[in-house]
Design a protein around this motif. Structure first.
Motif, PDB file in Angstrom:
ATOM      1  N   ASP A 214      49.881   2.705  66.806  1.00  0.00           N
ATOM      2  CA  ASP A 214      49.603   1.815  66.097  1.00  0.00           C
ATOM      3  C   ASP A 214      50.775   1.176  65.439  1.00  0.00           C
ATOM      4  OD1 ASP A 214      49.522   0.992  63.333  1.00  0.00           O
ATOM      5  OD2 ASP A 214      49.902   3.160  62.505  1.00  0.00           O
ATOM      6  N   VAL A 215      50.757  -0.158  66.491  1.00  0.00           N
ATOM      7  CA  VAL A 215      52.025  -0.743  66.656  1.00  0.00           C
ATOM      8  C   VAL A 215      52.157  -1.890  65.424  1.00  0.00           C
ATOM      9  CG1 VAL A 215      51.812  -1.034  68.908  1.00  0.00           C
ATOM     10  CG2 VAL A 215      50.807  -2.872  67.488  1.00  0.00           C
ATOM     11  N   THR A 216      52.347  -2.029  64.092  1.00  0.00           N
ATOM     12  CA  THR A 216      51.846  -2.315  62.886  1.00  0.00           C
ATOM     13  C   THR A 216      53.070  -1.524  62.293  1.00  0.00           C
ATOM     14  OG1 THR A 216      50.029  -2.181  61.913  1.00  0.00           O
ATOM     15  CG2 THR A 216      50.054  -3.888  63.439  1.00  0.00           C
ATOM     16  N   LEU A 217      52.467  -0.842  62.045  1.00  0.00           N
ATOM     17  CA  LEU A 217      53.303   0.644  61.279  1.00  0.00           C
ATOM     18  C   LEU A 217      55.032   0.810  61.842  1.00  0.00           C
ATOM     19  CD1 LEU A 217      52.822   2.654  58.986  1.00  0.00           C
ATOM     20  CD2 LEU A 217      53.207   4.303  60.439  1.00  0.00           C
ATOM     21  N   TRP A 218      56.354  -0.162  61.533  1.00  0.00           N
ATOM     22  CA  TRP A 218      57.831   0.433  61.991  1.00  0.00           C
ATOM     23  C   TRP A 218      58.598   1.389  61.219  1.00  0.00           C
ATOM     24  CZ3 TRP A 218      59.170  -5.109  63.208  1.00  0.00           C
ATOM     25  CH2 TRP A 218      58.591  -6.149  63.997  1.00  0.00           C
ATOM     26  N   ARG A 219      59.016   2.144  61.957  1.00  0.00           N
ATOM     27  CA  ARG A 219      59.824   3.037  61.220  1.00  0.00           C
ATOM     28  C   ARG A 219      61.060   2.735  61.845  1.00  0.00           C
ATOM     29  NH1 ARG A 219      56.300   7.235  60.273  1.00  0.00           N
ATOM     30  NH2 ARG A 219      54.511   7.545  61.647  1.00  0.00           N
ATOM     31  N   PHE A 220      62.176   3.433  60.576  1.00  0.00           N
ATOM     32  CA  PHE A 220      63.031   3.146  60.382  1.00  0.00           C
ATOM     33  C   PHE A 220      64.271   4.045  59.974  1.00  0.00           C
ATOM     34  CE2 PHE A 220      61.597  -1.176  60.092  1.00  0.00           C
ATOM     35  CZ  PHE A 220      61.841  -2.261  60.995  1.00  0.00           C
ATOM     36  N   ALA A 221      65.271   4.740  60.945  1.00  0.00           N
ATOM     37  CA  ALA A 221      66.328   5.509  59.668  1.00  0.00           C
ATOM     38  C   ALA A 221      67.337   4.928  59.389  1.00  0.00           C
ATOM     39  CB  ALA A 221      66.576   7.027  60.909  1.00  0.00           C
ATOM     40  N   SER A 222      67.847   5.366  58.342  1.00  0.00           N
ATOM     41  CA  SER A 222      69.075   4.928  58.451  1.00  0.00           C
ATOM     42  C   SER A 222      70.091   6.159  57.599  1.00  0.00           C
ATOM     43  CB  SER A 222      69.089   4.195  56.233  1.00  0.00           C
ATOM     44  OG  SER A 222      68.614   4.673  55.352  1.00  0.00           O
ATOM     45  N   ARG A 223      71.380   5.957  56.833  1.00  0.00           N
ATOM     46  CA  ARG A 223      71.992   6.806  56.316  1.00  0.00           C
ATOM     47  C   ARG A 223      72.681   7.307  55.222  1.00  0.00           C
ATOM     48  NH1 ARG A 223      72.166  11.631  59.847  1.00  0.00           N
ATOM     49  NH2 ARG A 223      72.494  11.033  62.269  1.00  0.00           N
TER      50      ARG A 223
END
Length: 352
Positions: A214-223
């Motif tokens: 699923d290449v249009t679902l972009w996941r990011f992580a932050s602090r």
């Protein structure tokens, strides 16, 4: 097993026959087998008929779309697996006794990474072991077979970007590799502001399609410490041309941001997406190994420094049946030495 092996000799079955029936069992189609072996479907049908005539039994039931092995066909495939594994074990034992690295090494890897790194490394490996036959197959779509593959159809090593959860493969971590959100200065000069993942809804995104993901679902992580993290918890905003989905899942101090992007351009070739990005066509998420040079030269700019994409480490996958292979083991060791302790795309950081 001994009685069945004796029966093989009596009926004059050869190794290619065993590989043929295993491939037929794995693919389940005469047409698919013809495509894989680069022959015509009538040639595969004729070979199956000749094998059945030689054995005097029906090995497969044919339909217009599928092929199903009979009970006898499944029995032959089951024993063929054991015979081929025994023969391979004997070959490996003899090679280890003689300290010879020979036979065939078949490697699979992604197009871009394979051209830049695997091709030169395999040339070096062959120079060190000239008796070895080396094969390199490149594809950005890594489809692991549902059934074990044997003989000339089997890969000894699959180099992939990102871990593949499959218990039939032994995974070796070769090198660390981040995924980086980036764009060209020319695009950023005319684009809307970008301070949090939700802002991607207002941007042209470039997408690489690979591995049926699923290449249009972009996941990011932050602090949570920092302005970007606080902004990332803001309310969702509307996206042009459709709905946008963003979720925040708090675990400790880490927060996840999931954004559904609307591709402006997409391709199944990573080099094409990279070229589009350099031309100022939009924002892409690409592997560190691919964009490190462009970032160092200023042709691309890393975005959203307060957020990270999931890592996609370089992995070498080895099937269970190849673990004892000397040539496989030596090549994996060569990969580790070539990319460690610091991979090429991070060595510039150490000098700066």
């Amino acid at each position: 097993m001994a009685s069945f092996t004796a029966g093989l000799i009596m009926t004059k079955l050869d190794i290619d026959d065993l590989r043929f029936i295993l491939a037929l069992d794995r693919l389940g189609s005469l047409a698919a087998l013809a495509r894989e072996q680069n022959v015509t479907p009538p040639a595969v049908t004729k070979r199956l008929s000749q094998l059945e005539a030689r054995l005097g039994i029906r090995l497969a039931l044919r339909t217009t779309r599928r092929l199903q092995l009979t009970h006898e066909g499944h029995l032959l495939a089951q024993h063929a697996t054991g015979v081929l594994e025994q023969m391979r074990a004997i070959e490996e034992a003899l090679q280890q006794r003689s300290q010879a690295v020979a036979g065939k090494l078949k490697v699979h890897g992604p197009f871009g990474f394979g051209r830049r790194y695997l091709g030169p490394l395999l040339a070096q490996f062959h120079s060190a072991h000239p008796s070895l036959e080396v094969q390199l197959y490149l594809s950005d779509n890594l489809m692991l077979p549902r059934q074990p593959v044997h003989g000339h159809d089997a890969f000894d090593v699959l180099v992939t970007i990102g871990a593949i959860p499959d218990s039939r493969w032994i995974a070796h971590r070769i090198a660390p590799n981040r995924r980086i959100l980036c764009a060209a200065p020319a695009y950023l000069a005319k684009a809307p502001p970008l301070s949090r993942p939700a802002d991607l809804a207002q941007h042209a995104c470039l997408v690489l399609r690979e591995n049926d993901e699923d290449v249009t679902l972009w996941r990011f992580a932050s602090r949570e410490s920092g302005k970007q993290a606080r902004e990332g918890s803001a309310k969702p905003s509307a996206r042009r041309g459709g709905k946008r989905s963003e979720t925040d899942a708090v675990s400790g101090v880490a927060r996840e941001h999931t954004v559904r992007v609307q591709p402006a351009m997409e391709s199944n070739d990573g080099d094409v997406v990279h070229q589009w990005c350099l031309a100022g066509k939009g924002i892409m998420a690409r592997s560190e190994w691919d964009v490190a040079d462009s970032l160092a030269s200023g042709r691309l700019v890393a975005l959203l420094p307060g957020y990270t994409l999931p890592d996609a480490d370089v992995m070498a996958l080895v099937p269970q049946s190849r673990v004892a292979s000397m040539r496989t083991r030596l090549f994996v060791e060569m990969l580790r030495k070539a990319f460690g302790p610091r991979p090429p795309w991070r060595r510039a950081e150490r000098r700066n």
